[in-house]
Structures are given as structure tokens and as C-alpha cells.
Design an enzyme around this catalytic site. Structure first.
Site, short mmCIF file in Angstrom:
data_model
loop_
_atom_site.label_atom_id
_atom_site.label_comp_id
_atom_site.label_asym_id
_atom_site.label_seq_id
_atom_site.Cartn_x
_atom_site.Cartn_y
_atom_site.Cartn_z
N GLY A 1 44.61 51.28 51.33
CA GLY A 1 45.53 50.86 52.37
C GLY A 1 46.61 51.90 52.60
O GLY A 1 46.81 52.82 51.79
N CYS A 2 47.32 51.75 53.70
CA CYS A 2 48.32 52.75 54.09
C CYS A 2 49.53 52.75 53.16
O CYS A 2 49.96 53.82 52.69
CB CYS A 2 48.76 52.52 55.54
SG CYS A 2 49.21 50.82 55.93
#
EC number: 1.2.1.38
Length: 352
Positions: free
Chosen positions: A154-155
Site C-alpha cells: 500500500g501507499c
């Protein structure tokens, strides 16, 4: 040429994948699918692709023919069947969603409300932030170059993991006192219509959201715990920035050694990332700025020390659509297929 297909091609991460893959010299973009726009041309949905790509969007089941790699960018719970088909057909599968990020199925159930449909596939999968996977005490036992299923991070976990890895590996900080304040542009919420990302709701506004309940929390803690070798819990508060893209993470951690100097920590960080194509440790006194990583696969890190409180302060910036999603997925593909790690990603971000 490597034949690549994209599922979820009309979401923001899918569109960014297409943009980047079109510049990749070793890739042929083969098939695109979208549940919402089957039969339409991709350049009807994204006019920026006019004169660059002319492809009809297919049903998901048509994606797997004559393909070496499949990327999927879908909501949680939708990737297991795709991964299984790819595994059976010996196609490299790279999931930009959440389904192959968490080691522990109980965490996945608790945070996403789903179960693993094919448990054997989750044992095969490799979760990879490429720059720090060798320090991950779970995934460093697997060989990314031979991967069949890759869980793309994920970011937020990417920006935070890269920022904290050197400090955790070298035991510079106390593991039980980490506070993370992250801000993300609106693309992080995806293309689906939501009230809080309406223009009038987020323009000229700035506020935290999902305090102490963001779904990236277990992934952040898993990444940090795997690196440190002991369980780590963090305080994580994300905020929505009135910008299209980008993440700024400001991290506060108490130092183990009151006598350590910032220059020593800085030298360790520089050495830690000296062979990295995409992590830039800024000079002491400089502050990481989102402006200089947008549209790129770079992560900029700046280091600061508050002597009064004995705190190390780390600022990390990435483009959430590139290093936080599509760019890192391509980076993982490159490594898995034995290509140059920066193939298709080695471009300079704009100065303004």
C-alpha cells in the site's frame, strides 16, 4: 517482448499502470479489462491516451490469453480467483490491491472482512517493498526473482517502511514510541464516488480521517515488525490533502541513545540506500517536499532531530500513484523477470 495485461484498468492505479507501461521498452500491453466499461475503448475513458493506445476494454475472463504478466488493481476480496487462474496458467500475478499484503489471515479478516479463498496461494505470495525486502525477516526467505504472486504494498506502508527501515535495522529508535502523521492526495481514495472526495468537500479543506482505524495500519505494523524482529504497534493518523496525488509522512520516534548525532544517523541512511535507484536521502538541513517526487518512482527522505525531546523526526515523500502503487508494481515485475530494476521508471520528475 513481455506481454502484460491489466485488470481494473479504468481505476486511478490501473490508468497509471497503463501510462507507465507504455513507456517500458520490454513490454507489450496486451489486454485491458474493466467491469464498468466492457466494450468501450480505453481512450474514451482516459483521453490522455489518444494517439498512444487504441484498445477495447474486455471482460475479466478474456484477460488471460497470450499473457505473461497480469496486474490487478481491484477492491479487497476480488483478487484470489484471478491469482488462482494466473497460478494455474504460469502467469506472473501482481496484485495492487490488499489481498496479498497481510501474513496473518486473522488480520485480513479483522480489517477487511474477508477470508483467504486459496490458502496455498497466500503461502506462495511475496510482499515486496523492493528496497527493504532483504531486511524483512519473513519475506527475505523467498526469492522475488522466482515469484509467481506478488503482493504490491500500500501507499502509506511504502512511505513509512522506507522512512523507518534504517532506524529499525540499526536500533536507533525505541520501537514502542512511534507516531506517524501522514497526508495523502485524493487519488488515494480511488475513482469511486465518495462524499469526502467531492470537490467542494476536499477543496480548501484539510482534515484527518479514519483515526486509529485505517486499513493500512496492520500492514504498516507488519512491515516494521518483520524488519525489527519484534512486535511493533504504532500510532497512525492519515489526513486528506486537497491535492490529486502524493503522500507526505512525518514520523516521530524516541531515540535509544541520547548521545547519538544526527550526522551519524544520516550517514547510516545514506549507506543503507546507496545502491537504491529510487530512494533519495536528502542532505542535513533539507526538508523532503512532495513537489519533487510527483509523477516519479522516487521516495525522498529527510532526517531531523529534536535535541530537547530526544526525538528523531523523519519526513518521507512519495507519489502515491507511482511509488505507492503502479511504479512499485512495475519495479517488482522488473525484478521478478530479471530486468533492470528501473526499466520503464527511470525518468526525472518535473521541477514544477
Amino acid at each position: 517482448m513481455i506481454k502484460v495485461s491489466v485488470i481494473g484498468a479504468t481505476g486511478y492505479a490501473g490508468a497509471e499502470l497503463i501510462r507507465l507501461l507504455l513507456s517500458h521498452s520490454k513490454v507489450e500491453l496486451k489486454n485491458l479489462s474493466s467491469k464498468s466499461f466492457v466494450g468501450k475503448n480505453i481512450n474514451e475513458i482516459y483521453p490522455n491516451l489518444n494517439k498512444n493506445l487504441d484498445k477495447l476494454l474486455l471482460d475479466e475472463n478474456e484477460i488471460f490469453e497470450d499473457t505473461d504478466v497480469v496486474f490487478a488493481s481491484l477492491p479487497a476480496g476480488l483478487s484470489d480467483d484471478i491469482a488462482n487462474k494466473c497460478f494455474e496458467k504460469n502467469i506472473l500475478f501482481i496484485d495492487l490491491g490488499a489481498d496479498f499484503r497481510l501474513d496473518n489471515e486473522e488480520d485480513y479478516k479483522n480489517w477487511y472482512g474477508n477470508e483467504y479463498k486459496y490458502k496455498n496461494l497466500h503461502k506462495e505470495a511475496i510482499y515486496s517493498i523492493p528496497e527493504i525486502i532483504k531486511y524483512d525477516n519473513v519475506y527475505n526467505k523467498k526469492e522475488l526473482k522466482n515469484a509467481k504472486i506478488i503482493g504490491n504494498p500500500g501507499c502509506y506502508p511504502t512511505s513509512i517502511g522506507l522512512a523507518l527501515a534504517p532506524a529499525l535495522v540499526n536500533k536507533f529508535i525505541i520501537k514502542d514510541d512511534i507516531i506517524i502523521d501522514s497526508k495523502s492526495g485524493a487519488t488515494g481514495a480511488g475513482r469511486e464516488l465518495k462524499l469526502n472526495t467531492h470537490y467542494t468537500e476536499c477543496n480548501e479543506a484539510f482534515a484527518p480521517y479514519k483515526i486509529a482505524e485505517h486499513r493500512h495500519t496492520p500492514e504498516i505494523e507488519q512491515t516494521l515488525s518483520n524488519i525489527y524482529g519484534e512486535d511493533i504497534k504504532v500510532t497512525f493518523v492519515p489526513h486528506l490533502l486537497p491535492l490529486n496525488r502524493g503522500i507526505v509522512s512525518t514520523i516521530y520516534a524516541k531515540l535509544e541513545n541520547k548521545n547519538i548525532k544526527l550526522k551519524d544517523i544520516h550517514n547510516t541512511y545514506k549507506n543503507f540506500y546507496k545502491d537504491s535507484a529510487f530512494v533519495r536521502v536528502l542532505n542535513i538541513g533539507e526538508i523532503a517536499n512532495l513537489k519533487y517526487v510527483k509523477y516519479s518512482n522516487y521516495c525522498d527522505i529527510s532526517l531531523h532531530m529534536d535535541d530537547r525531546t530526544n526525538k528523531l523526526i523523519i519526513v518521507s515523500t512519495i507519489d502515491n500513484m507511482v511509488k505507492g502503487a503502479a511504479g512499485q508494481a512495475i519495479q517488482n515485475m522488473n525484478i521478478a523477470l530479471g530486468l533492470k530494476e528501473d526499466e520503464g521508471l527511470n525518468f526525472i520528475p518535473p521541477a514544477f
